[in-house]
Design a protein around this motif. Structure first.
Motif, PDB file in Angstrom:
ATOM      1  N   THR A 114       0.812  -1.226   0.000  1.00 54.66           N
ATOM      2  CA  THR A 114       0.000   0.000   0.000  1.00 54.66           C
ATOM      3  C   THR A 114       0.841   1.270   0.000  1.00 54.66           C
ATOM      4  O   THR A 114       0.288   2.366  -0.046  1.00 54.66           O
ATOM      5  N   ARG A 121      -2.523   4.039  -2.599  1.00 57.72           N
ATOM      6  CA  ARG A 121      -3.820   3.430  -2.884  1.00 57.72           C
ATOM      7  C   ARG A 121      -4.644   4.480  -3.646  1.00 57.72           C
ATOM      8  O   ARG A 121      -5.671   4.979  -3.150  1.00 57.72           O
ATOM      9  N   ASN A 173      -5.705   7.209  -1.513  1.00 56.75           N
ATOM     10  CA  ASN A 173      -4.659   6.887  -0.528  1.00 56.75           C
ATOM     11  C   ASN A 173      -5.174   6.881   0.907  1.00 56.75           C
ATOM     12  O   ASN A 173      -4.431   7.246   1.837  1.00 56.75           O
ATOM     13  N   MET A 227      -2.019  -0.386   5.379  1.00 57.58           N
ATOM     14  CA  MET A 227      -1.218   0.841   5.204  1.00 57.58           C
ATOM     15  C   MET A 227      -0.651   1.308   6.538  1.00 57.58           C
ATOM     16  O   MET A 227       0.513   1.723   6.615  1.00 57.58           O
TER      17      MET A 227
END
Ligand code: T3D
Length: 263
Positions: free
Chosen positions: A5, A21, A26, A32
């Motif tokens: 990620t 992402r 994101n 993440m």
């Protein structure tokens, strides 16, 4: 750890962490969080890192929490957000603040919710003119987290902090810079070049001194002037023994460009 990620690289003293992402602007999910924490921990250990740049892939910087992980099915149990904060956003913000090197947020697009406050937890925030900062929490019934309720009133005063937090309106990058919330707003096409120049400058700077400067300023908000003067004395005492201080003084006296090693 293999990252799914984020993108993470370290070269010539410059670490670059890209939230990756883009299809969800994101936003953060559990993977993440784990990967960013792993990368920041690696930077704590790696003394070759002199500066960190955080940015986002695609058209956004970060849209905060991935809300698709928070959808409650009818009749389902509501999520426990406390552990998510405790294990995710809180250690992330503290790690950014405690990293003993300067951290640049290159805000390439919208920074919303925790994404905005992650950017604001960085030491220098440079945003593209088209970027916006949104305290999106009020739109979904939450409180600004990731340090938002702490940093916004300190940087902006209560009127602007509360306006942003209660209304959740987009704050354009240019206004954020005018208000003193971020370091600079630059033209979209200039963001990468400006950030690269700044990162190269910081990677060649006296890192220990910068780390103590950051620490003194960030931790100084809770101290009296007398206490802060003691902290400055102690840091100068320590830094006076550093190789970079000796080099800085020698270079000045010899009228040459210093070569700092970060030690
Ligand atoms: O839960 C906990 O652990 C507690 C901690 C909370 C921390 C938080 O961050 S709470 C706040 C969460 N974030 C938000 O509320 C922001 C939600 N996003 C937006 O309001 C908008 O997306 C933006 C204003 C940021 C950008 O708008 P726009 O019009 O430029 O883009 P878009 O079309 O809304 O988004 C593009 C895609 O990204 C879209 O997917 P699609 O339709 O193309 O498949 C959208 O759903 C997705 N996306 C954007 N933000 C999120 C997201 N998906 C999941 N979670 C998101 N936060």
């Amino acid at each position: 750890m293999t990252y799914q990620t984020i993108l993470f690289e370290l070269s010539e003293g410059i670490a670059r962490l890209t939230l990756n992402r883009p299809e969800r602007l994101n936003s953060f999910n559990a993977a993440m969080h784990a990967e960013v924490q792993d990368a920041l921990a690696a930077l704590q250990r790696d003394t070759s890192a002199r500066v960190l740049v955080i940015t986002g892939a695609g058209r956004g910087f970060c849209a905060g929490q991935d809300l698709s992980d928070r959808l409650v099915a009818p009749g389902g149990a509501p999520p426990d957000l406390g552990p998510s904060i405790e294990r995710g956003y809180k250690p992330l913000i503290l790690a950014l603040r405690r990293l003993p090197l300067p951290v640049i947020a290159a805000v390439n697009g919208v920074a919303a919710g925790a994404g905005a406050n992650i950017a604001l937890a960085c030491d220098l925030v440079i945003a593209a003119r088209s970027a916006t900062f949104i305290q999106a929490f009020s739109k979904i019934g939450l409180v600004p987290d990731s340090g938002g309720t702490w940093i916004l009133p300190r940087l902006l005063g209560p009127a602007r902090a509360l306006g942003l937090a209660l209304l959740g309106e987009k704050l354009p990058a240019e206004q954020a810079a005018q208000w003193g919330l971020i370091w600079r707003c630059v033209e979209d096409g200039q963001l990468t070049a400006e950030v690269d120049t700044l990162a190269r400058h910081l990677a060649a700077a006296p890192t220990r001194g910068l780390a103590r400067t950051k620490q003194a300023m960030l931790e100084g908000w809770g101290r009296t002037l007398a206490e802060q003067l003691d902290v400055e004395r102690d840091y100068q005492q320590e830094l006076g023994h550093s190789a970079d201080y000796a080099e800085g003084v020698a270079a000045f006296m010899e009228k040459r460009v210093p070569h700092f090693t970060g030690r």
